[in-house]
Design a protein around this motif. Structure first.
Motif, PDB file in Angstrom:
ATOM      1  N   ALA A  92       0.855  -1.190   0.000  1.00 25.58           N
ATOM      2  CA  ALA A  92       0.000   0.000   0.000  1.00 25.58           C
ATOM      3  C   ALA A  92       0.889   1.238   0.000  1.00 25.58           C
ATOM      4  CB  ALA A  92      -0.914   0.016   1.220  1.00 25.58           C
ATOM      5  N   ARG A  94       0.497   3.627   2.247  1.00 26.04           N
ATOM      6  CA  ARG A  94       0.672   4.040   3.641  1.00 26.04           C
ATOM      7  C   ARG A  94       0.134   2.964   4.574  1.00 26.04           C
ATOM      8  NH1 ARG A  94       0.479   9.249   6.421  1.00 26.04           N
ATOM      9  NH2 ARG A  94      -0.281   8.862   8.514  1.00 26.04           N
ATOM     10  N   VAL A 105      -3.850  -0.181   9.567  1.00 25.86           N
ATOM     11  CA  VAL A 105      -4.734   0.312   8.511  1.00 25.86           C
ATOM     12  C   VAL A 105      -3.855   0.702   7.332  1.00 25.86           C
ATOM     13  CG1 VAL A 105      -6.452   2.018   7.842  1.00 25.86           C
ATOM     14  CG2 VAL A 105      -6.432   1.112  10.187  1.00 25.86           C
ATOM     15  N   THR A 107      -3.654   2.046   3.427  1.00 22.84           N
ATOM     16  CA  THR A 107      -4.464   2.829   2.504  1.00 22.84           C
ATOM     17  C   THR A 107      -3.668   3.173   1.250  1.00 22.84           C
ATOM     18  OG1 THR A 107      -3.811   4.846   3.682  1.00 22.84           O
ATOM     19  CG2 THR A 107      -5.938   3.877   4.281  1.00 22.84           C
ATOM     20  N   GLY A 108      -4.414   3.379   0.166  1.00 26.88           N
ATOM     21  CA  GLY A 108      -3.821   3.786  -1.091  1.00 26.88           C
ATOM     22  C   GLY A 108      -3.261   2.634  -1.888  1.00 26.88           C
ATOM     23  N   VAL A 110      -4.028  -0.593  -2.226  1.00 27.89           N
ATOM     24  CA  VAL A 110      -3.768  -1.792  -1.439  1.00 27.89           C
ATOM     25  C   VAL A 110      -3.835  -3.025  -2.337  1.00 27.89           C
ATOM     26  CG1 VAL A 110      -4.525  -3.209   0.498  1.00 27.89           C
ATOM     27  CG2 VAL A 110      -4.746  -0.715   0.624  1.00 27.89           C
ATOM     28  N   SER A 121      -7.840  -3.104  -3.125  1.00 29.73           N
ATOM     29  CA  SER A 121      -8.869  -2.247  -2.540  1.00 29.73           C
ATOM     30  C   SER A 121      -8.254  -0.884  -2.229  1.00 29.73           C
ATOM     31  CB  SER A 121      -9.445  -2.863  -1.257  1.00 29.73           C
ATOM     32  OG  SER A 121      -8.478  -2.868  -0.227  1.00 29.73           O
ATOM     33  N   ASP A 122      -9.095   0.010  -1.741  1.00 31.69           N
ATOM     34  CA  ASP A 122      -8.634   1.334  -1.325  1.00 31.69           C
ATOM     35  C   ASP A 122      -8.063   1.305   0.091  1.00 31.69           C
ATOM     36  OD1 ASP A 122      -9.560   2.475  -3.746  1.00 31.69           O
ATOM     37  OD2 ASP A 122     -11.564   2.713  -2.906  1.00 31.69           O
ATOM     38  N   LYS A 123      -8.598   0.369   0.918  1.00 31.86           N
ATOM     39  CA  LYS A 123      -8.224   0.345   2.338  1.00 31.86           C
ATOM     40  C   LYS A 123      -8.301  -1.084   2.859  1.00 31.86           C
ATOM     41  CE  LYS A 123      -9.928   2.210   6.752  1.00 31.86           C
ATOM     42  NZ  LYS A 123     -10.961   3.083   7.340  1.00 31.86           N
ATOM     43  N   THR A 125      -7.908  -3.033   6.761  1.00 26.97           N
ATOM     44  CA  THR A 125      -7.676  -2.955   8.196  1.00 26.97           C
ATOM     45  C   THR A 125      -7.365  -4.347   8.705  1.00 26.97           C
ATOM     46  OG1 THR A 125      -9.223  -1.099   8.369  1.00 26.97           O
ATOM     47  CG2 THR A 125      -8.646  -2.252  10.420  1.00 26.97           C
ATOM     48  N   SER A 136     -11.920  -2.689   2.132  1.00 24.57           N
ATOM     49  CA  SER A 136     -13.063  -1.848   1.806  1.00 24.57           C
ATOM     50  C   SER A 136     -12.686  -0.831   0.736  1.00 24.57           C
ATOM     51  CB  SER A 136     -13.574  -1.137   3.060  1.00 24.57           C
ATOM     52  OG  SER A 136     -12.556  -0.342   3.618  1.00 24.57           O
ATOM     53  N   GLY A 137     -13.720  -0.279   0.099  1.00 24.47           N
ATOM     54  CA  GLY A 137     -13.507   0.737  -0.911  1.00 24.47           C
ATOM     55  C   GLY A 137     -13.092   0.167  -2.244  1.00 24.47           C
TER      56      GLY A 137
END
Length: 147
Positions: A92, A94, A105, A107-108, A110, A121-123, A125, A136-137
């Motif tokens: 990802a 971050r 978590v 993000t970006g 992923v 995905s976007d995120k 966890t 998710s996302g």
């Protein structure tokens, strides 16, 4: 035959075993800058964070210490992050690791790879103590359906 699947969220297993978040965290890097005034440390250059079977790598990791300076509150890895636990790996832009909550978590952009399968995905966890991850996302995967 392959099939493409898109969804808004998905829960998957992550890591071969549940991670003990009380284990010590080891950080290695090329450089370290400590700021006593705000209780932070910035590790840069080939940063590797290890805890038990988990490994996180990134170009830059900000460590925020608890106010009482007794341990780490959280870590923020940026610049392109790779997280490996057992046979599973995720990439990802971050990753934010909350030590007390035992969550990472990501993000970006992923991308999670598991035994030849990939999910994006976007995120994501990750619950380290449960060995699970929630994506998710705009989740997308390609499923192999046979020969």
């Amino acid at each position: 035959m392959t099939s493409s699947l898109s969804a808004q969220g998905a829960q998957v297993a992550f890591g071969a075993i549940q991670q003990d978040t009380s284990l010590p965290v080891e950080v290695t890097s090329e450089e370290l800058a400590v700021n006593q005034a705000d209780g932070t440390a910035i590790f840069t250059g080939n940063v590797v964070v290890g805890q038990g079977e988990m490994r996180l790598t990134a170009p830059r990791v900000l460590v925020v210490y608890r106010e009482d300076t007794r341990g780490i509150d959280r870590m923020e890895a940026t610049g392109g992050v790779t997280l490996v636990s057992g046979p599973d790996a995720a990439e990802a832009d971050r990753a934010d690791y909350s030590i007390d909550q035992g969550t990472i978590v990501m993000t970006g952009n992923v991308l999670l790879t598991q035994l030849g399968s990939a999910l994006s995905s976007d995120k994501m966890t990750v619950q380290l103590d449960l060995g699970t991850a929630q994506m998710s996302g705009r989740v997308r995967t390609v499923l192999q359906t046979g020969d």
